[in-house]
Design an enzyme around this catalytic site. Structure first.
Site, PDB file in Angstrom:
ATOM      1  N   ASP A  17       0.848  -1.202   0.000  1.00  0.00           N
ATOM      2  CA  ASP A  17       0.000   0.000   0.000  1.00  0.00           C
ATOM      3  C   ASP A  17       0.881   1.250   0.000  1.00  0.00           C
ATOM      4  OD1 ASP A  17      -2.470  -1.667   0.637  1.00  0.00           O
ATOM      5  OD2 ASP A  17      -1.220  -2.065   2.388  1.00  0.00           O
ATOM      6  N   GLU A 274       1.800  -6.576  -5.119  1.00  0.00           N
ATOM      7  CA  GLU A 274       1.436  -5.788  -6.299  1.00  0.00           C
ATOM      8  C   GLU A 274       2.622  -5.023  -6.883  1.00  0.00           C
ATOM      9  OE1 GLU A 274      -2.382  -4.013  -6.338  1.00  0.00           O
ATOM     10  OE2 GLU A 274      -1.741  -2.303  -7.530  1.00  0.00           O
ATOM     11  N   SER A 276       6.061  -5.090  -6.240  1.00  0.00           N
ATOM     12  CA  SER A 276       7.245  -5.861  -6.674  1.00  0.00           C
ATOM     13  C   SER A 276       6.890  -6.720  -7.885  1.00  0.00           C
ATOM     14  CB  SER A 276       7.798  -6.715  -5.530  1.00  0.00           C
ATOM     15  OG  SER A 276       6.836  -7.619  -5.047  1.00  0.00           O
TER      16      SER A 276
HETATM   17  O1  TRH Z   1       4.641  -6.114   0.709  1.00  0.00           O
HETATM   18  P1  TRH Z   1       3.617  -6.689  -0.189  1.00  0.00           P
HETATM   19  O2  TRH Z   1       3.197  -8.052   0.086  1.00  0.00           O
HETATM   20  O3  TRH Z   1       2.421  -5.726  -0.161  1.00  0.00           O
HETATM   21  C1  TRH Z   1       1.088  -5.837  -0.396  1.00  0.00           C
HETATM   22  C2  TRH Z   1       0.326  -5.651   0.859  1.00  0.00           C
HETATM   23  O4  TRH Z   1       0.211  -6.884   1.516  1.00  0.00           O
HETATM   24  C3  TRH Z   1      -0.991  -5.091   0.565  1.00  0.00           C
HETATM   25  O5  TRH Z   1      -1.841  -5.074   1.679  1.00  0.00           O
HETATM   26  C4  TRH Z   1      -1.635  -5.817  -0.563  1.00  0.00           C
HETATM   27  O6  TRH Z   1      -2.691  -5.039  -0.898  1.00  0.00           O
HETATM   28  C5  TRH Z   1      -0.724  -5.898  -1.742  1.00  0.00           C
HETATM   29  O7  TRH Z   1       0.513  -6.491  -1.383  1.00  0.00           O
HETATM   30  C6  TRH Z   1      -1.314  -6.650  -2.882  1.00  0.00           C
HETATM   31  O8  TRH Z   1       4.138  -6.649  -1.730  1.00  0.00           O
HETATM   32  P2  TRH Z   1       4.418  -5.469  -2.753  1.00  0.00           P
HETATM   33  O9  TRH Z   1       3.143  -4.913  -3.290  1.00  0.00           O
HETATM   34  O10 TRH Z   1       5.313  -6.024  -3.737  1.00  0.00           O
HETATM   35  O11 TRH Z   1       5.157  -4.342  -1.945  1.00  0.00           O
HETATM   36  C7  TRH Z   1       6.483  -4.440  -1.562  1.00  0.00           C
HETATM   37  C8  TRH Z   1       7.168  -3.098  -1.686  1.00  0.00           C
HETATM   38  O12 TRH Z   1       8.418  -3.149  -1.050  1.00  0.00           O
HETATM   39  C9  TRH Z   1       7.423  -2.686  -3.128  1.00  0.00           C
HETATM   40  O13 TRH Z   1       7.194  -1.300  -3.283  1.00  0.00           O
HETATM   41  C10 TRH Z   1       8.902  -2.970  -3.317  1.00  0.00           C
HETATM   42  C11 TRH Z   1       9.416  -2.660  -1.959  1.00  0.00           C
HETATM   43  N1  TRH Z   1      10.706  -3.228  -1.565  1.00  0.00           N
HETATM   44  C12 TRH Z   1      11.753  -2.372  -1.293  1.00  0.00           C
HETATM   45  O14 TRH Z   1      11.613  -1.140  -1.427  1.00  0.00           O
HETATM   46  N2  TRH Z   1      12.941  -2.880  -0.884  1.00  0.00           N
HETATM   47  C13 TRH Z   1      13.141  -4.218  -0.727  1.00  0.00           C
HETATM   48  O15 TRH Z   1      14.238  -4.642  -0.329  1.00  0.00           O
HETATM   49  C14 TRH Z   1      12.060  -5.091  -1.054  1.00  0.00           C
HETATM   50  C15 TRH Z   1      12.244  -6.578  -0.935  1.00  0.00           C
HETATM   51  C16 TRH Z   1      10.858  -4.564  -1.454  1.00  0.00           C
END
Ligand code: TRH
Length: 378
Positions: A17, A274, A276
């Site tokens: 989010d 979402e 990543s």
């Molecule tokens: O962390 P996520 O699983 O996030 C979400 C939430 O659970 C949310 O509630 C749900 O709605 C959504 O998924 C579908 O996965 P996401 O979306 O990939 O977010 C991770 C973020 O972290 C992304 O912006 C990349 C960042 N990131 C970094 O900045 N540095 C890192 O080292 C890593 C591994 C990720």
């Protein structure tokens, strides 16, 4: 006068989010010259993505974005031209009351979750009249021109390609993270949720003649890795262990821009949620999506819908191999066996990853689509 935008983000869990809204806010400022406030109710998630940020500040400037703590007791504030509620978070009542008083009324958008399902293009941009007289619109990210598209910064693909063609830049980046991979080793990043089926895949990697270096940012999968490694203490950044042909290295959580470079550096990326998931697509490298689990398995049709699009360019055998690996990772099953099948089609899977990236990059990006929606509403 710059148009003013407010983005509201309620952190449900994890980082997605905050990750999506922070990325969008930055892009609206940097590429569209807008005045953007980002209201977040949990700054701890934000601080992990943007390590220079202040966890306590009620308001702070980060990369031209005014990042504000979303207070539990709302105090009146000026209402901007555009209001985005991310992922259907509820706006403060006093804020919506002030929206009613503003003339002209602001454009109010609900930025929804990403899905490749067919119905998304039919719902994108539809109005959702509210009982108080305000009008809200649904704005759906997606994979076709009939949706709002995907977040993609200007020149991102060119930057990524230049990085991937510059082995010194890649080497310097990896060294900076303390990664010293064997020559010829396959690099895999793993940012996934818990997965008890992981072991058979790790077995397959450990017994493979080609070495693998697994790069695992600190997060939810570490417990499963720890069990497989037979280590007593919880794994932390800096941990490295070799098991047969497999080296497991735990990385610190790095800022968003650096995470992109990690994805660009790897031969295969396991991603989740979402943001990543989208960034792995822009990396042009083979990937696996650990989808966010929803009640009643509502996530599984979303997984299938994406796979239908993503695998369309592959031969039936290669498509089946990818599909099986993704399904087993998400639903359960022997991952070792299907990893071997996947490896047989690797060159084709690599070409497909780049082709898919180029196809998606030919579409309007989400921030531009939002700005166009606003301009058309005037
Ligand atoms: O962390 P996520 O699983 O996030 C979400 C939430 O659970 C949310 O509630 C749900 O709605 C959504 O998924 C579908 O996965 P996401 O979306 O990939 O977010 C991770 C973020 O972290 C992304 O912006 C990349 C960042 N990131 C970094 O900045 N540095 C890192 O080292 C890593 C591994 C990720």
């Amino acid at each position: 006068m710059k148009a003013s935008w407010d983005i509201f983000c309620s952190v449900v869990d994890n980082y997605g989010d905050a990750g999506v809204t922070w990325r969008l806010a930055r892009q609206l400022v940097a590429e569209h010259g807008l005045q953007v406030r980002l209201w977040i109710d949990d700054l701890s998630a934000f601080v992990r993505l943007c390590p220079g940020a202040d966890l306590q500040a009620r308001q702070q400037w980060q990369e031209g974005v005014s990042v504000c703590q979303w207070p539990s007791e709302w105090v009146n504030t000026d209402i901007p031209d555009v209001v985005i509620e991310a992922f259907a978070c509820r706006l403060p009542t006093r804020y919506t009351e002030s929206m009613l008083q503003r003339s002209p009324r602001p454009l109010w958008l609900n930025l929804d979750y990403l899905s490749a399902e067919d119905w998304v293009s039919g719902c994108h941009g539809l109005p959702s009249p509210q009982s108080n007289g305000l009008k809200k619109f649904f704005f759906f990210p997606g994979f076709s021109e009939a949706t709002g598209g995907l977040l993609r910064e200007k020149n991102l693909i060119e930057q990524r390609q230049a990085f991937q063609q510059n082995s010194a830049a890649r080497q310097a980046f990896l060294s900076g993270l303390g990664i010293d991979a064997l020559a010829g080793a396959r690099l895999i990043s793993v940012f996934a949720y818990e997965n008890p089926a992981l072991g058979r895949w790790l077995d397959a990697l450990a017994s493979d003649s080609r070495p693998t270096h697994l790069l695992v940012p600190e997060g939810r999968i570490l417990g499963d890795l720890q069990r497989w490694l037979g280590v007593d203490d919880p794994l932390r950044a800096g941990f490295t262990q070799v098991s047969g042909g497999l080296t497991v290295q735990v990385l610190p959580f790095i800022r968003q821009e650096l995470y992109d470079q990690l994805l660009w550096s790897c031969d295969f990326n396991i991603v989740r949620g979402e943001d990543s998931f989208v960034r792995a697509q822009w990396s042009g490298r083979p990937m696996l999506w650990h989808i966010y689990q929803q009640e009643d398995d509502a996530h599984l049709p979303k997984l299938d819908a994406f796979l239908t699009l993503y695998l369309a360019g592959l031969s039936p055998a290669a498509a089946q191999a990818v599909n099986q690996f993704w399904q087993r990772w998400n639903v359960g099953g022997d991952l070792g066996e299907c990893w071997t099948a996947l490896a047989e089609h690797w060159p084709q899977i690599e070409r497909n990853a780049e082709r898919w990236c180029q196809q998606q990059a030919a579409q309007t990006d989400l921030a531009t689509a939002l700005v166009q929606f606003y301009v058309n509403s005037l």
